[in-house]
Design a protein around this motif. Sequence first.
Motif, short mmCIF file in Angstrom:
data_model
loop_
_atom_site.label_atom_id
_atom_site.label_comp_id
_atom_site.label_asym_id
_atom_site.label_seq_id
_atom_site.Cartn_x
_atom_site.Cartn_y
_atom_site.Cartn_z
N PRO A 14 3.08 2.62 13.88
CA PRO A 14 4.22 1.85 13.33
C PRO A 14 3.86 1.11 12.05
O PRO A 14 4.00 -0.11 11.95
CB PRO A 14 4.54 0.89 14.48
CG PRO A 14 3.22 0.64 15.13
CD PRO A 14 2.46 1.94 15.03
N ILE A 15 3.40 1.88 11.07
CA ILE A 15 2.97 1.32 9.79
C ILE A 15 3.68 2.08 8.66
O ILE A 15 3.56 3.30 8.56
CB ILE A 15 1.45 1.41 9.61
CG1 ILE A 15 0.73 0.59 10.69
CG2 ILE A 15 1.04 0.93 8.22
CD1 ILE A 15 -0.78 0.74 10.68
N ILE A 16 4.39 1.35 7.83
CA ILE A 16 5.11 1.94 6.70
C ILE A 16 4.52 1.41 5.40
O ILE A 16 4.21 0.22 5.29
CB ILE A 16 6.61 1.59 6.78
CG1 ILE A 16 7.23 2.18 8.05
CG2 ILE A 16 7.36 2.10 5.54
CD1 ILE A 16 8.66 1.75 8.30
N GLN A 17 4.34 2.30 4.45
CA GLN A 17 3.88 1.89 3.11
C GLN A 17 5.11 1.59 2.27
O GLN A 17 5.96 2.45 2.05
CB GLN A 17 3.06 3.03 2.47
CG GLN A 17 2.79 2.84 0.99
CD GLN A 17 3.28 4.02 0.18
OE1 GLN A 17 3.13 5.17 0.56
NE2 GLN A 17 3.87 3.74 -0.97
N GLY A 18 5.23 0.37 1.83
CA GLY A 18 6.40 -0.02 1.05
C GLY A 18 6.42 0.63 -0.32
O GLY A 18 5.39 1.03 -0.87
N GLY A 19 7.61 0.72 -0.89
CA GLY A 19 7.75 1.23 -2.24
C GLY A 19 7.19 0.24 -3.25
O GLY A 19 7.50 -0.95 -3.19
N MET A 20 6.36 0.74 -4.15
CA MET A 20 5.75 -0.14 -5.17
C MET A 20 5.75 0.58 -6.51
O MET A 20 5.29 1.72 -6.61
CB MET A 20 4.31 -0.49 -4.77
CG MET A 20 4.21 -1.36 -3.53
SD MET A 20 2.50 -1.57 -2.98
CE MET A 20 2.19 0.02 -2.22
N HIS A 21 6.23 -0.12 -7.53
CA HIS A 21 6.37 0.46 -8.86
C HIS A 21 5.00 0.85 -9.42
O HIS A 21 4.06 0.04 -9.40
CB HIS A 21 7.06 -0.55 -9.77
CG HIS A 21 7.69 0.05 -11.00
ND1 HIS A 21 8.27 1.30 -11.01
CD2 HIS A 21 7.84 -0.46 -12.25
CE1 HIS A 21 8.74 1.53 -12.23
NE2 HIS A 21 8.49 0.48 -12.99
N TYR A 22 4.89 2.07 -9.89
CA TYR A 22 3.66 2.61 -10.48
C TYR A 22 2.47 2.61 -9.50
O TYR A 22 1.32 2.68 -9.91
CB TYR A 22 3.29 1.89 -11.78
CG TYR A 22 3.98 2.51 -12.97
CD1 TYR A 22 3.37 3.49 -13.74
CD2 TYR A 22 5.28 2.11 -13.31
CE1 TYR A 22 4.02 4.07 -14.82
CE2 TYR A 22 5.94 2.68 -14.38
CZ TYR A 22 5.31 3.67 -15.14
OH TYR A 22 5.97 4.25 -16.21
N VAL A 23 2.79 2.55 -8.20
CA VAL A 23 1.77 2.69 -7.16
C VAL A 23 2.16 3.80 -6.18
O VAL A 23 1.31 4.58 -5.75
CB VAL A 23 1.58 1.36 -6.38
CG1 VAL A 23 0.51 1.52 -5.30
CG2 VAL A 23 1.21 0.22 -7.33
N GLY A 24 3.44 3.85 -5.84
CA GLY A 24 3.93 4.80 -4.84
C GLY A 24 4.07 6.21 -5.38
O GLY A 24 5.17 6.77 -5.42
N PHE A 25 2.94 6.78 -5.79
CA PHE A 25 2.92 8.18 -6.23
C PHE A 25 2.54 9.06 -5.04
O PHE A 25 2.23 8.58 -3.95
CB PHE A 25 1.91 8.36 -7.37
CG PHE A 25 2.31 7.71 -8.66
CD1 PHE A 25 3.26 8.29 -9.50
CD2 PHE A 25 1.75 6.50 -9.05
CE1 PHE A 25 3.63 7.70 -10.70
CE2 PHE A 25 2.10 5.89 -10.24
CZ PHE A 25 3.05 6.49 -11.06
N ALA A 26 2.53 10.36 -5.28
CA ALA A 26 2.28 11.34 -4.22
C ALA A 26 0.94 11.11 -3.53
O ALA A 26 0.83 11.25 -2.31
CB ALA A 26 2.34 12.75 -4.80
#
Length: 337
Positions: A14-26
């Motif tokens: 139950p762990i989600i990686q949040g959206g982060m500008h210029y971090v959330g790449f593939a």
Amino acid sequence: MKTAVTEMFGIEHPIIQGGMHYVGFAELAAAVSNAGGLGIITGLTQRTPELLAKEIARCQDMTDKPLGVNLTFLPTFSAPPYPEYIAAIREGGIKVVETAGRSPEQYMPALKAGGIKVIHKCTSVRHSLKAEQIGCDAVSVDGFECGGHPGEDDMPNMILLPRAAEELKIPFVASGGMADARSLVAALAMGAAGMNMGTRFIATKEAPVHQNVKDALVKASELDTRLVMRGLRNTERVLNNKGVEHLLEIEREKGRQLKIEDIHDQVAGVYPKVMIDGDMDAGAWSCGMVAGLIRDIPTVKELIDRIMADAERIICQRLAGFLDGAEQRPAAARAIA
């Protein structure tokens, strides 16, 4: 560990990686998904819907596990073509979208038509209830500790999470201040079905950012973030640096006359300078107070495996140990413990 969130999104942990500008790449999203969490590609980091489609495809080449895309609806200097971004998400086969910022209500029909589960990031109970009302499947409840935009209520998660549990019928995850097993267990205890981590995932080997950024997070304490744009009611928590100090100086000088144009250079176009070039004094970039809990730069798998193993120990040994001890004490002693 099974929760409403792992079941809903088809993930192991139950762990989600949040959206982060210029971090959330593939690279980061795939690593999180491969480690059993839910990786998130940051949609608006891709300058066009066509580039987002390519990033989704690139990520799917790296993992066959569930993936999500973040789509943030925030005041910007030029409005992105949201319908085209949603089309790219749908055509890419993405089944989870994390929305943030303004209400996604007008875009819900298009998202739902694609069979997409929507988890909306909210900084208050009232906004969470609105998300539930418009058909969001889950909510990411974002406390005042968070990096990025904490809203204007200044409500920390120790209050916000139990209040969300009292009011919501849909599942929610805890966001803001989430860094380790202690965060996860505490979030579960307060009614959440998991946690969303942003800043902590930046300090991992797979995060595609400059080493200076990762080192800055390890070095930072919980006292090293600042709140900017409060006077514009667009509050953002950022890591302190020379650019941020200059921004705050401008805010003090302008007072109530402050306009977004006055601080344009300190907030616009900063992320490539920081995340790609490693210029740590470029200006304002989102960072949570959780920086004070970051001690190392592990792989994503090492981080998630450590969180889950430590969470099991906390629940089965430390917390269960309190109950074992209580059973052996007289009833009167238990009553006042």
